[in-house]
Scaffold this motif. Sequence first.
Motif, PDB file in Angstrom:
ATOM      1  N   HIS A   1       0.834  -1.208   0.000  1.00 18.43           N
ATOM      2  CA  HIS A   1       0.000   0.000   0.000  1.00 18.43           C
ATOM      3  C   HIS A   1       0.866   1.254   0.000  1.00 18.43           C
ATOM      4  O   HIS A   1       2.076   1.199   0.214  1.00 18.43           O
ATOM      5  CB  HIS A   1      -0.941   0.025   1.207  1.00 18.43           C
ATOM      6  CG  HIS A   1      -0.241   0.121   2.540  1.00 18.43           C
ATOM      7  ND1 HIS A   1       0.456  -0.929   3.090  1.00 18.43           N
ATOM      8  CD2 HIS A   1      -0.122   1.154   3.408  1.00 18.43           C
ATOM      9  CE1 HIS A   1       0.967  -0.559   4.258  1.00 18.43           C
ATOM     10  NE2 HIS A   1       0.641   0.706   4.475  1.00 18.43           N
TER      11      HIS A   1
ATOM     12  N   HIS B   1       4.767   0.110   0.396  1.00 16.77           N
ATOM     13  CA  HIS B   1       5.474  -0.669   1.424  1.00 16.77           C
ATOM     14  C   HIS B   1       4.580  -1.800   1.926  1.00 16.77           C
ATOM     15  O   HIS B   1       3.367  -1.803   1.702  1.00 16.77           O
ATOM     16  CB  HIS B   1       5.985   0.218   2.565  1.00 16.77           C
ATOM     17  CG  HIS B   1       4.913   0.962   3.291  1.00 16.77           C
ATOM     18  ND1 HIS B   1       4.305   2.075   2.787  1.00 16.77           N
ATOM     19  CD2 HIS B   1       4.338   0.742   4.491  1.00 16.77           C
ATOM     20  CE1 HIS B   1       3.412   2.521   3.633  1.00 16.77           C
ATOM     21  NE2 HIS B   1       3.396   1.724   4.683  1.00 16.77           N
TER      22      HIS B   1
ATOM     23  N   TRP C   1       9.792   7.138   4.336  1.00 14.82           N
ATOM     24  CA  TRP C   1       9.501   6.851   2.926  1.00 14.82           C
ATOM     25  C   TRP C   1       8.613   7.924   2.321  1.00 14.82           C
ATOM     26  O   TRP C   1       7.860   8.598   2.999  1.00 14.82           O
ATOM     27  CB  TRP C   1       8.902   5.458   2.753  1.00 14.82           C
ATOM     28  CG  TRP C   1       7.620   5.163   3.455  1.00 14.82           C
ATOM     29  CD1 TRP C   1       6.347   5.414   3.002  1.00 14.82           C
ATOM     30  CD2 TRP C   1       7.471   4.522   4.739  1.00 14.82           C
ATOM     31  NE1 TRP C   1       5.429   4.969   3.918  1.00 14.82           N
ATOM     32  CE2 TRP C   1       6.086   4.423   4.984  1.00 14.82           C
ATOM     33  CE3 TRP C   1       8.358   4.027   5.694  1.00 14.82           C
ATOM     34  CZ2 TRP C   1       5.579   3.847   6.157  1.00 14.82           C
ATOM     35  CZ3 TRP C   1       7.851   3.461   6.852  1.00 14.82           C
ATOM     36  CH2 TRP C   1       6.483   3.369   7.071  1.00 14.82           C
TER      37      TRP C   1
END
Length: 291
Positions: free
Chosen positions: A98, A254, A247
């Motif tokens: 997602h 991820h 991120w």
Amino acid sequence: MSLKIHRLAGALGAEVSGVDLSQPLPDATIAAIRQALVEHQVIFFRDQALTPAQQSAFGARFGPLNIHPYVAGMADDPAVMEVIKEAGDRINFGGGWHSDMSFLQRPAIGSILYAVETPEFGGDTLFASQAAAFDALSSGLQRTLEGLNAVHSAAREYSAQGHSAQKRQSMAIAEADGLAGEYVHPMVLVHPETGRKALYVNPAFTMKIEGWKTSESKALLDYLFAHCRYEGFTCRFGWRPGSVAFWDNRSVWHFALNDYQGQRRHMRRVTVDPWPVEASVSAARLAAQPA
Ligand code: SIN
């Protein structure tokens, strides 16, 4: 303070050292971290010691912090979300590919995850570059996708049956019921800071392609979801207490692996929203003014 950057994989990911994230950092260091983030898409730090307030303060240097609509934050600071799998829990949080918060009208730009307690083995997180996934498509499919929008929603993932809303001993997660809105985003995002293009659909929150029949939409999305997780677009991070991952949700998927049954894993996450439009417009105007 000079940052050292060590790349971890071909498609994305770099370890950054030479910085203590618990300290108030000069603007130049924040700018260098931001540059490393947008360049490498996910960056990692080791051996940090962050209180929730320090993690929140670090995150807030990159944008306003998100208050998750379904997952309760900490009592003292609702922007800090504890991601905990107790030894007795079966289901983890984030255990599917997602991109965080794509189900919002203005999705989060980044997430900062800090490891408090890690299992003896397992519990790694996988990351996949959606910029690399876009680059690998034919120019014909790239052009087609650039003209399309997709509908995103939390309705499935945070429904009573959804993976995210399942009961966990130490996380309070509300079900979306009928409340989850639907928001349309371009299927290809042009990164506002690098100009690099990335696919922006994900199996958790992308419901359909705008204006397409369900069957047509499913066929193309299934193709893309299989393409986007190709091993060559990924990197994998093994956590230790004190590790941090930051991120860029605009170009990275991820996946939190759930391969440590019977052990406890305790993380804290802050999620960075985009600046309000007015603030970015004023910042751009200021930048455009002669010194
Ligand atoms: C998340 O999806 O935010 C959780 C990732 C993880 O726990 O590794």
